[in-house]
Design a protein around this motif. Sequence first.
Motif, PDB file in Angstrom:
ATOM      1  N   ALA A  37       0.828  -1.210   0.000  1.00 34.81           N
ATOM      2  CA  ALA A  37       0.000   0.000   0.000  1.00 34.81           C
ATOM      3  C   ALA A  37       0.864   1.261   0.000  1.00 34.81           C
ATOM      4  O   ALA A  37       0.460   2.311  -0.508  1.00 34.81           O
ATOM      5  CB  ALA A  37      -0.934   0.000   1.206  1.00 34.81           C
ATOM      6  N   THR A  38       2.043   1.145   0.576  1.00 33.69           N
ATOM      7  CA  THR A  38       3.037   2.210   0.540  1.00 33.69           C
ATOM      8  C   THR A  38       4.408   1.538   0.535  1.00 33.69           C
ATOM      9  O   THR A  38       4.508   0.353   0.856  1.00 33.69           O
ATOM     10  CB  THR A  38       2.899   3.146   1.759  1.00 33.69           C
ATOM     11  N   THR A  39       5.452   2.258   0.173  1.00 33.44           N
ATOM     12  CA  THR A  39       6.788   1.665   0.159  1.00 33.44           C
ATOM     13  C   THR A  39       7.287   1.517   1.589  1.00 33.44           C
ATOM     14  O   THR A  39       7.391   2.503   2.324  1.00 33.44           O
ATOM     15  CB  THR A  39       7.763   2.526  -0.655  1.00 33.44           C
ATOM     16  N   ARG A  40       7.570   0.278   1.983  1.00 38.94           N
ATOM     17  CA  ARG A  40       8.039  -0.008   3.338  1.00 38.94           C
ATOM     18  C   ARG A  40       9.421  -0.632   3.265  1.00 38.94           C
ATOM     19  O   ARG A  40       9.638  -1.568   2.497  1.00 38.94           O
ATOM     20  CB  ARG A  40       7.079  -0.957   4.058  1.00 38.94           C
ATOM     21  N   LYS A  41      10.316  -0.141   4.089  1.00 43.09           N
ATOM     22  CA  LYS A  41      11.684  -0.658   4.121  1.00 43.09           C
ATOM     23  C   LYS A  41      12.179  -0.753   5.555  1.00 43.09           C
ATOM     24  O   LYS A  41      11.676  -0.063   6.441  1.00 43.09           O
ATOM     25  CB  LYS A  41      12.616   0.250   3.306  1.00 43.09           C
ATOM     26  N   GLY A  42      13.160  -1.614   5.773  1.00 39.77           N
ATOM     27  CA  GLY A  42      13.840  -1.686   7.064  1.00 39.77           C
ATOM     28  C   GLY A  42      12.920  -1.965   8.229  1.00 39.77           C
ATOM     29  O   GLY A  42      12.170  -2.946   8.247  1.00 39.77           O
ATOM     30  N   ASP A  43      12.969  -1.079   9.238  1.00 41.43           N
ATOM     31  CA  ASP A  43      12.222  -1.281  10.473  1.00 41.43           C
ATOM     32  C   ASP A  43      10.708  -1.309  10.258  1.00 41.43           C
ATOM     33  O   ASP A  43       9.976  -1.827  11.106  1.00 41.43           O
ATOM     34  CB  ASP A  43      12.557  -0.176  11.477  1.00 41.43           C
ATOM     35  N   ALA A  44      10.239  -0.774   9.148  1.00 43.66           N
ATOM     36  CA  ALA A  44       8.803  -0.832   8.849  1.00 43.66           C
ATOM     37  C   ALA A  44       8.344  -2.263   8.590  1.00 43.66           C
ATOM     38  O   ALA A  44       7.140  -2.531   8.574  1.00 43.66           O
ATOM     39  CB  ALA A  44       8.476   0.039   7.640  1.00 43.66           C
ATOM     40  N   LEU A  45       9.326  -3.180   8.427  1.00 48.41           N
ATOM     41  CA  LEU A  45       9.009  -4.589   8.212  1.00 48.41           C
ATOM     42  C   LEU A  45       9.494  -5.447   9.384  1.00 48.41           C
ATOM     43  O   LEU A  45       9.714  -6.647   9.232  1.00 48.41           O
ATOM     44  CB  LEU A  45       9.638  -5.074   6.899  1.00 48.41           C
ATOM     45  N   ALA A  46       9.649  -4.835  10.548  1.00 45.43           N
ATOM     46  CA  ALA A  46       9.972  -5.588  11.759  1.00 45.43           C
ATOM     47  C   ALA A  46       8.811  -6.523  12.091  1.00 45.43           C
ATOM     48  O   ALA A  46       7.674  -6.305  11.669  1.00 45.43           O
ATOM     49  CB  ALA A  46      10.238  -4.632  12.922  1.00 45.43           C
ATOM     50  N   GLU A  47       9.092  -7.562  12.881  1.00 47.80           N
ATOM     51  CA  GLU A  47       8.060  -8.573  13.133  1.00 47.80           C
ATOM     52  C   GLU A  47       6.807  -7.991  13.759  1.00 47.80           C
ATOM     53  O   GLU A  47       5.685  -8.353  13.384  1.00 47.80           O
ATOM     54  CB  GLU A  47       8.620  -9.695  14.020  1.00 47.80           C
ATOM     55  N   ASP A  48       6.953  -7.086  14.723  1.00 45.45           N
ATOM     56  CA  ASP A  48       5.754  -6.520  15.353  1.00 45.45           C
ATOM     57  C   ASP A  48       4.928  -5.712  14.364  1.00 45.45           C
ATOM     58  O   ASP A  48       3.685  -5.711  14.422  1.00 45.45           O
ATOM     59  CB  ASP A  48       6.140  -5.666  16.566  1.00 45.45           C
ATOM     60  N   LYS A  49       5.583  -5.049  13.427  1.00 45.13           N
ATOM     61  CA  LYS A  49       4.854  -4.302  12.403  1.00 45.13           C
ATOM     62  C   LYS A  49       4.118  -5.256  11.467  1.00 45.13           C
ATOM     63  O   LYS A  49       2.973  -4.994  11.067  1.00 45.13           O
ATOM     64  CB  LYS A  49       5.813  -3.417  11.602  1.00 45.13           C
ATOM     65  N   LEU A  50       4.754  -6.357  11.132  1.00 49.23           N
ATOM     66  CA  LEU A  50       4.117  -7.340  10.259  1.00 49.23           C
ATOM     67  C   LEU A  50       2.922  -7.993  10.952  1.00 49.23           C
ATOM     68  O   LEU A  50       1.895  -8.251  10.317  1.00 49.23           O
ATOM     69  CB  LEU A  50       5.140  -8.404   9.847  1.00 49.23           C
ATOM     70  N   VAL A  51       3.046  -8.221  12.236  1.00 52.22           N
ATOM     71  CA  VAL A  51       1.913  -8.776  12.997  1.00 52.22           C
ATOM     72  C   VAL A  51       0.743  -7.802  12.973  1.00 52.22           C
ATOM     73  O   VAL A  51      -0.415  -8.196  12.788  1.00 52.22           O
ATOM     74  CB  VAL A  51       2.341  -9.101  14.442  1.00 52.22           C
ATOM     75  N   GLY A  52       1.049  -6.516  13.147  1.00 46.06           N
ATOM     76  CA  GLY A  52      -0.019  -5.510  13.083  1.00 46.06           C
ATOM     77  C   GLY A  52      -0.699  -5.480  11.728  1.00 46.06           C
ATOM     78  O   GLY A  52      -1.931  -5.385  11.637  1.00 46.06           O
ATOM     79  N   MET A  53       0.094  -5.578  10.664  1.00 43.87           N
ATOM     80  CA  MET A  53      -0.488  -5.601   9.326  1.00 43.87           C
ATOM     81  C   MET A  53      -1.290  -6.875   9.087  1.00 43.87           C
ATOM     82  O   MET A  53      -2.316  -6.858   8.388  1.00 43.87           O
ATOM     83  CB  MET A  53       0.606  -5.448   8.274  1.00 43.87           C
ATOM     84  N   ALA A  54      -0.843  -7.979   9.679  1.00 41.21           N
ATOM     85  CA  ALA A  54      -1.595  -9.234   9.553  1.00 41.21           C
ATOM     86  C   ALA A  54      -2.964  -9.102  10.201  1.00 41.21           C
ATOM     87  O   ALA A  54      -3.978  -9.544   9.639  1.00 41.21           O
ATOM     88  CB  ALA A  54      -0.808 -10.380  10.185  1.00 41.21           C
ATOM     89  N   ARG A  55      -3.012  -8.475  11.366  1.00 40.59           N
ATOM     90  CA  ARG A  55      -4.306  -8.245  12.022  1.00 40.59           C
ATOM     91  C   ARG A  55      -5.205  -7.388  11.137  1.00 40.59           C
ATOM     92  O   ARG A  55      -6.394  -7.694  10.945  1.00 40.59           O
ATOM     93  CB  ARG A  55      -4.107  -7.561  13.380  1.00 40.59           C
ATOM     94  N   THR A  56      -4.655  -6.311  10.603  1.00 40.21           N
ATOM     95  CA  THR A  56      -5.418  -5.430   9.714  1.00 40.21           C
ATOM     96  C   THR A  56      -5.927  -6.187   8.487  1.00 40.21           C
ATOM     97  O   THR A  56      -7.020  -5.898   7.970  1.00 40.21           O
ATOM     98  CB  THR A  56      -4.545  -4.249   9.258  1.00 40.21           C
ATOM     99  N   SER A  57      -5.146  -7.169   8.040  1.00 38.41           N
ATOM    100  CA  SER A  57      -5.484  -7.928   6.837  1.00 38.41           C
ATOM    101  C   SER A  57      -6.455  -9.072   7.104  1.00 38.41           C
ATOM    102  O   SER A  57      -6.797  -9.809   6.179  1.00 38.41           O
ATOM    103  CB  SER A  57      -4.204  -8.486   6.209  1.00 38.41           C
ATOM    104  N   GLY A  58      -6.847  -9.243   8.366  1.00 40.58           N
ATOM    105  CA  GLY A  58      -7.862 -10.249   8.678  1.00 40.58           C
ATOM    106  C   GLY A  58      -7.331 -11.602   9.088  1.00 40.58           C
ATOM    107  O   GLY A  58      -8.090 -12.579   9.133  1.00 40.58           O
ATOM    108  N   VAL A  59      -6.033 -11.698   9.381  1.00 40.81           N
ATOM    109  CA  VAL A  59      -5.491 -12.963   9.878  1.00 40.81           C
ATOM    110  C   VAL A  59      -6.044 -13.194  11.286  1.00 40.81           C
ATOM    111  O   VAL A  59      -5.870 -12.354  12.170  1.00 40.81           O
ATOM    112  CB  VAL A  59      -3.944 -12.925   9.893  1.00 40.81           C
ATOM    113  N   LYS A  60      -6.679 -14.338  11.505  1.00 40.94           N
ATOM    114  CA  LYS A  60      -7.398 -14.575  12.759  1.00 40.94           C
ATOM    115  C   LYS A  60      -6.498 -15.105  13.871  1.00 40.94           C
ATOM    116  O   LYS A  60      -6.538 -14.636  15.003  1.00 40.94           O
ATOM    117  CB  LYS A  60      -8.544 -15.571  12.516  1.00 40.94           C
ATOM    118  N   ASP A  61      -5.711 -16.111  13.572  1.00 45.21           N
ATOM    119  CA  ASP A  61      -4.882 -16.758  14.594  1.00 45.21           C
ATOM    120  C   ASP A  61      -3.463 -16.181  14.527  1.00 45.21           C
ATOM    121  O   ASP A  61      -2.612 -16.649  13.773  1.00 45.21           O
ATOM    122  CB  ASP A  61      -4.865 -18.271  14.353  1.00 45.21           C
ATOM    123  N   ILE A  62      -3.226 -15.167  15.334  1.00 52.38           N
ATOM    124  CA  ILE A  62      -1.949 -14.462  15.274  1.00 52.38           C
ATOM    125  C   ILE A  62      -0.804 -15.312  15.803  1.00 52.38           C
ATOM    126  O   ILE A  62       0.319 -15.265  15.276  1.00 52.38           O
ATOM    127  CB  ILE A  62      -2.031 -13.127  16.035  1.00 52.38           C
TER     128      ILE A  62
END
Length: 263
Positions: A160-185
């Motif tokens: 959705a936007t250009t993401r690099k480095g720390d923007a792809l840290a695990e906690d950020k990816l988990v947050g995006m997964a929640r936003t994307s509808g992943v149920k079992d985190i």
Amino acid sequence: MPVSASPTRKLAAIGAVIALVIAVIAIGIAVGKAVEGGRGTDAPEAAASVRPDEDPAQQKMYDDLAQQTSRRKDGDPLAIGKKDAPVVLVEYADYQCSFCGRFTRETQPALIKKYVDAGTLRIEFRNFTLYGADSERAARASWAAGQQGRFWQLHDELYATTRKGDALAEDKLVGMARTSGVKDIEKFRSEMNGADAGRALKEDQGEGYQLGVQSTPSFLVNGRPVAGAQPTEVFEQAIRDAAATAGKNGGGKGGDGGKGAGK
């Protein structure tokens, strides 16, 4: 008695030939990447892909390449479109690549509406990571989301936007997964860091390297290379040409006609 070449060796042999085409294209992409690095996501499009004159031997090479790379697996979470669609677009991409994001935001929706929904096109995504651990973590995350049927949702969120480095840290990816509808985190975290995700990434990347892929995004449209975030019209023409050729040859590869995993 002669021994038949393995699928891996056949793919490598085809890749050695097609790498000659991709090598020419890569010069233009390298220029595009240099501009991208200096100007950000508003850089001009990568150089237009090379389309050699048609001849039967060349078409046979494309057909063989399509047969080797178009997986057409039932329920593939990294694919959208009918399993037996006459045209398959295979994309090799990295989540830190801004041109890959441009394709996802500007071109892919139009192709889905016009060709995937009509049953003409199937899109198969390959994680081809070029930019180190952050790219690999994002690729693992997208694969893990796919195990819960949310690959395309997280894929689109990542681009959705250009993401690099720390923007792809695990906690950020988990947050995006929640936003994307992943149920079992917790399952998502476990699978993102698991061996199966690593094997899937290795398979995708190995396929790309065998083909001579050097830059992202790189595409095959029924085996014909298209390099860079080309204008939508370039992909539409490639799809129309491939569909016409497939029609002459009797249509798409056999299948049950069912949908692959979609958005």
